[in-house]
Design a protein around this motif. Structure first.
Motif, PDB file in Angstrom:
ATOM      1  N   GLN A   1       0.841  -1.195   0.000  1.00  0.00           N
ATOM      2  CA  GLN A   1       0.000   0.000   0.000  1.00  0.00           C
ATOM      3  C   GLN A   1       0.876   1.245   0.000  1.00  0.00           C
ATOM      4  OE1 GLN A   1      -1.143   0.611   4.633  1.00  0.00           O
ATOM      5  NE2 GLN A   1      -2.185  -1.121   3.704  1.00  0.00           N
ATOM      6  N   ILE A   2       0.325   2.319  -0.568  1.00  0.00           N
ATOM      7  CA  ILE A   2       1.022   3.600  -0.598  1.00  0.00           C
ATOM      8  C   ILE A   2       0.068   4.687  -0.119  1.00  0.00           C
ATOM      9  CG2 ILE A   2       2.463   2.887  -2.547  1.00  0.00           C
ATOM     10  CD1 ILE A   2       0.707   4.806  -4.280  1.00  0.00           C
ATOM     11  N   ASP A   3       0.620   5.880   0.104  1.00  0.00           N
ATOM     12  CA  ASP A   3      -0.193   7.050   0.405  1.00  0.00           C
ATOM     13  C   ASP A   3      -0.377   7.819  -0.906  1.00  0.00           C
ATOM     14  OD1 ASP A   3      -0.782   9.904   1.043  1.00  0.00           O
ATOM     15  OD2 ASP A   3      -0.638   9.204   3.122  1.00  0.00           O
ATOM     16  N   THR A   4      -1.594   7.790  -1.416  1.00  0.00           N
ATOM     17  CA  THR A   4      -1.903   8.406  -2.705  1.00  0.00           C
ATOM     18  C   THR A   4      -1.570   9.898  -2.737  1.00  0.00           C
ATOM     19  OG1 THR A   4      -3.597   6.804  -3.311  1.00  0.00           O
ATOM     20  CG2 THR A   4      -3.863   9.006  -4.198  1.00  0.00           C
ATOM     21  N   GLY A   5      -1.879  10.596  -1.651  1.00  0.00           N
ATOM     22  CA  GLY A   5      -1.596  12.035  -1.580  1.00  0.00           C
ATOM     23  C   GLY A   5      -0.110  12.325  -1.646  1.00  0.00           C
ATOM     24  N   TYR A   6       0.680  11.567  -0.872  1.00  0.00           N
ATOM     25  CA  TYR A   6       2.133  11.740  -0.909  1.00  0.00           C
ATOM     26  C   TYR A   6       2.678  11.467  -2.310  1.00  0.00           C
ATOM     27  CZ  TYR A   6       2.351  11.745   4.264  1.00  0.00           C
ATOM     28  OH  TYR A   6       2.204  12.037   5.587  1.00  0.00           O
ATOM     29  N   MET A   7       2.153  10.415  -2.954  1.00  0.00           N
ATOM     30  CA  MET A   7       2.616  10.064  -4.291  1.00  0.00           C
ATOM     31  C   MET A   7       2.428  11.224  -5.266  1.00  0.00           C
ATOM     32  SD  MET A   7       0.993   7.287  -6.960  1.00  0.00           S
ATOM     33  CE  MET A   7      -0.548   8.205  -6.952  1.00  0.00           C
ATOM     34  N   MET A   8       1.225  11.795  -5.288  1.00  0.00           N
ATOM     35  CA  MET A   8       0.954  12.869  -6.229  1.00  0.00           C
ATOM     36  C   MET A   8       1.715  14.148  -5.874  1.00  0.00           C
ATOM     37  SD  MET A   8      -0.619  11.625  -8.678  1.00  0.00           S
ATOM     38  CE  MET A   8      -0.661  13.211  -9.507  1.00  0.00           C
ATOM     39  N   GLN A   9       1.894  14.426  -4.591  1.00  0.00           N
ATOM     40  CA  GLN A   9       2.677  15.598  -4.192  1.00  0.00           C
ATOM     41  C   GLN A   9       4.123  15.462  -4.665  1.00  0.00           C
ATOM     42  OE1 GLN A   9       1.944  15.933   0.064  1.00  0.00           O
ATOM     43  NE2 GLN A   9       0.504  17.606  -0.277  1.00  0.00           N
TER      44      GLN A   9
END
Length: 370
Positions: free
Chosen positions: A171-179
């Motif tokens: 799993q990843i943090d979607t918000g962190y990825m896009m930032q």
């Protein structure tokens, strides 16, 4: 639109590449173009305040398909097509991790699990019977068995006694990825303009005329990375698919850790910040969920709450904190569409609900069409 000399000169003059869509695909395409053409002027247009679709709205699953989902795909795709698709998803995940780094995206390799409801004994037995075959066809790619049977240690309710475990899922943090993607794009001198809708375009042979709602400009090449919003662009090869999601308030001593699938991937949940994030259910009402409109419906939200209460968190109190939706791009085939539409216009769309896995690879392939 009244633009100054500076605005025209700096943002809309001598543009080499324009990308429509600032999600996973669009920004990877932009970064790949920058690697290949260091001096090029690259502009990304985004219709939303944030990436408008699924890139900042997905559940953050670093996955490539549950066992039942892969078996379902084998009914409509050849074995070779399914294996190739899984390979693309797996390579895409490695590319995403390499570009952004595990720490930046909060990558957590907790593994993935598939649950089967008590009443789905047939589906469970079918998956168990086909598990060794699926492991065999995936072994050349993963060098190990992907799926294994495990007892339920999470205390789920109304399910079969065994779960199917996949150690390669995370799993990843979607918000962190896009930032992080946005940071890298800005650092690479890629211009990004939000809340800009491309209403039409015309390929003039030596350039593309790109028309916004009240302004037009010229670009050498034009790329569409609009996924679920690409129906007209692809003459119906891509259909929008809305995914509804909810998340609970923090739950003390939450012992659920990992990514979880249910019913051929139509439902999915995970832990995040001591909460449960749960989404899916479009199979309850395909017609209504084939839409580009964001929102929720009672039939799906009630089902999600029912799963929380009776399957995921039985005998536990919980409160719903927030609900939202995202728009995916699907079609008759699970294979993405990466193609040239005209002399100077290209598209990379139809991620089939696997944008986190495959988006980085599709963005790179899109840029490499040049």
């Amino acid at each position: 639109m009244e633009l100054s000399y500076w605005e025209l000169k700096n943002w809309f003059t001598n543009i080499d590449y324009t990308i429509v869509g600032s999600g996973i695909v669009g920004l990877h395409a932009a970064l790949r173009l920058r690697e290949r053409f260091p001096a090029a002027k690259i502009l990304v247009l985004e219709r939303g305040m944030l990436p408008q679709g699924a890139s900042t709205k997905n559940a953050g699953f670093a996955c490539f398909g549950s066992l039942s989902e892969i078996m379902e795909d084998l009914k409509t795709h050849s074995e070779e097509e399914v294996v190739n698709l899984i390979e693309k998803r797996w390579k895409g995940l490695q590319l995403l991790r390499k570009r952004l780094g595990d720490e930046a995206i909060d990558f957590k390799p907790h593994g993935g699990y598939e649950l089967f409801l008590k009443e789905d004994e047939f589906g469970f037995n079918e998956c168990i019977s086909k598990m060794s075959f699926i492991n065999e066809i995936l072994k050349p790619l993963f060098k190990a068995d992907v799926f294994a049977k495990e007892t339920d240690r999470f205390g789920f309710g109304n399910i079969q006694d065994y779960l199917i475990f996949n150690p390669f899922e995370a799993q990843i943090d979607t918000g962190y990825m896009m930032q992080e993607l946005l940071k890298q794009a800005v650092s690479a001198n890629i211009l990004i303009l939000n809340q800009q809708t491309v209403t039409s375009y015309a390929d003039a042979g030596n350039h593309v005329e790109v028309v916004l709602s009240n302004f037009s400009f010229k670009s050498g090449k034009l790329f569409f990375a609009t996924n679920g919003f690409a129906n007209t662009l692809t003459k119906g090869a891509v259909k929008p698919a809305r995914a509804q999601v909810l998340i609970t308030e923090p739950i003390p001593d939450l012992d659920i850790k990992g990514t979880f699938h249910l019913d051929r991937g139509y439902y999915y949940f995970r832990n995040i910040d001591n909460r449960i994030l749960l989404g899916g259910g479009r199979n309850l009402d395909f017609e209504t969920e084939t839409t580009t409109e964001f929102g929720q419906t009672k039939i799906i939200q009630n089902r999600l709450e029912d799963l929380l209460k009776n399957v995921i968190l039985p005998n536990q109190d919980f409160q719903i904190a927030h609900r939202w939706s995202g728009i995916m791009g699907v079609g008759n085939s699970k294979s993405p569409v990466v193609s040239q539409l005209s002399e100077n216009v290209f598209c990379g769309v139809r991620l089939g609900g696997m944008g986190v896995a495959i988006g980085s690879l599709i963005g790179t392939e899109l840029a490499d069409l040049i």
